[in-house]
Design an enzyme around this catalytic site. Structure first.
Site, PDB file in Angstrom:
ATOM      1  N   HIS A   1      -7.698  -4.974   9.809  1.00 14.61           N
ATOM      2  CA  HIS A   1      -7.366  -4.731   8.405  1.00 14.61           C
ATOM      3  C   HIS A   1      -6.033  -5.371   8.038  1.00 14.61           C
ATOM      4  O   HIS A   1      -5.120  -5.457   8.865  1.00 14.61           O
ATOM      5  CB  HIS A   1      -7.368  -3.229   8.078  1.00 14.61           C
TER       6      HIS A   1
ATOM      7  N   ASP B   1       0.831  -1.201   0.000  1.00 11.73           N
ATOM      8  CA  ASP B   1       0.000   0.000   0.000  1.00 11.73           C
ATOM      9  C   ASP B   1       0.870   1.257   0.000  1.00 11.73           C
ATOM     10  O   ASP B   1       2.099   1.185   0.119  1.00 11.73           O
ATOM     11  CB  ASP B   1      -0.946   0.005   1.211  1.00 11.73           C
TER      12      ASP B   1
ATOM     13  N   GLU C   1      -9.851  -1.722   5.119  1.00 10.95           N
ATOM     14  CA  GLU C   1     -10.536  -1.437   6.373  1.00 10.95           C
ATOM     15  C   GLU C   1     -11.807  -2.270   6.505  1.00 10.95           C
ATOM     16  O   GLU C   1     -12.287  -2.854   5.522  1.00 10.95           O
ATOM     17  CB  GLU C   1     -10.890   0.053   6.431  1.00 10.95           C
TER      18      GLU C   1
ATOM     19  N   ASP D   1      -8.099  -3.198  14.087  1.00  7.73           N
ATOM     20  CA  ASP D   1      -9.470  -3.414  13.624  1.00  7.73           C
ATOM     21  C   ASP D   1      -9.560  -4.554  12.614  1.00  7.73           C
ATOM     22  O   ASP D   1     -10.586  -4.748  11.970  1.00  7.73           O
ATOM     23  CB  ASP D   1     -10.061  -2.130  13.036  1.00  7.73           C
TER      24      ASP D   1
END
Length: 260
Positions: free
Chosen positions: A137, A66, A142, A135
């Site tokens: 990811h 990313d 996400e 979370d």
């Protein structure tokens, strides 16, 4: 999915073993590299092996997971610069062998499509290093991300921006709101996924990824559908695993020849 519970330094050695084994048998391998805290010890170990044992990356290529959108080319937290600092400049990758999505492109959608094509043209990723967010990811996919998604632009959650503020002097306002990320479908196309997680803050995400139902609410759970996943976690990150004792006994009795 294989789960290994061990101290952080041992996890780094195991991940480096997997990379080295791949490069020894396939010198022109395609690696997937990740940023964040999780792979740093792995990069240290790979750099040590390059310097001391001659482990070569000269014929290998690598693709980043990313990139932030809009950070200046010389910004120290631009992921291309982070990867250059943490691993690319410390080993013998050929010039241009490490590629990432172009977060400064005028046409971001076209840049994402071009990046997908570059991965495909390289023959796909042989081994993908991964971390996991609090979370759940992976990459910057996400919660709510399509389980079949490909490289695209994503908006970061406030949780992810808060988690990453430590890299920006603790100032969450300096963390970009958007990124380009390989999609979950892109990540799942890699032939071997090696995910590392350490610390109590990752315990719930690890529990969901390994033992929870597959759901877009916890993107890492998609790895349960992959045929070759290695999850490397320390005791703190494993603290929510219901099957932790089973994973420990399984690894302790694993045939020595099997590897990761």
């Amino acid at each position: 999915m294989e789960v290994v519970i061990a101290p952080a330094d041992e996890l780094a050695r195991l991940a480096a073993d997997a990379v080295e084994s791949l490069l020894r048998r396939k010198p022109d391998a395609v690696l997937g590299v990740a940023t964040g805290s999780s792979p740093l010890k792995v990069y240290d170990e790979l750099a040590r092996r390059h310097t001391q044992s001659g482990l070569s990356f000269a014929r290998a290529t690598a693709f980043m997971l990313d990139e932030y959108v809009g950070l200046p080319a010389d910004h120290p937290e631009r992921y291309r610069n982070v990867i250059e600092t943490e691993i690319a400049s410390r080993v013998d990758f050929a010039p241009g062998a490490v590629q990432g999505p172009d977060g400064l492109a005028e046409d971001l959608a076209a840049a994402c499509a071009a990046y997908e094509q570059a991965i495909a043209d390289a023959g796909g990723v042989d081994l993908q290093l991964l971390g996991i967010g609090t979370d759940g990811h992976i990459g910057f996919n996400e919660p709510g991300s399509s389980l079949a998604s490909r490289t695209r632009i994503k908006t970061l959650t406030e949780q992810t921006r808060a988690d990453n503020a430590r890299f920006f002097g603790g100032d969450v306002t300096q963390v970009p709101q958007h990124c380009l990320t390989q999609g979950l479908g892109t990540i799942m196309s890699a032939r071997h996924l090696v995910m590392l997680a350490t610390g109590r803050s990752k315990a719930e995400a690890v529990h969901q990824a390994v033992e929870g139902p597959v759901s877009a609410m916890w993107p890492g759970t998609i790895m349960q559908h992959h045929p070759h996943v290695t999850v490397l976690v320390d005791n703190a990150a494993a603290s929510r695993l219901q099957l932790a004792d089973y994973f420990r006994s399984t690894y302790a009795s694993k045939p020595a020849w099997q590897g990761l």
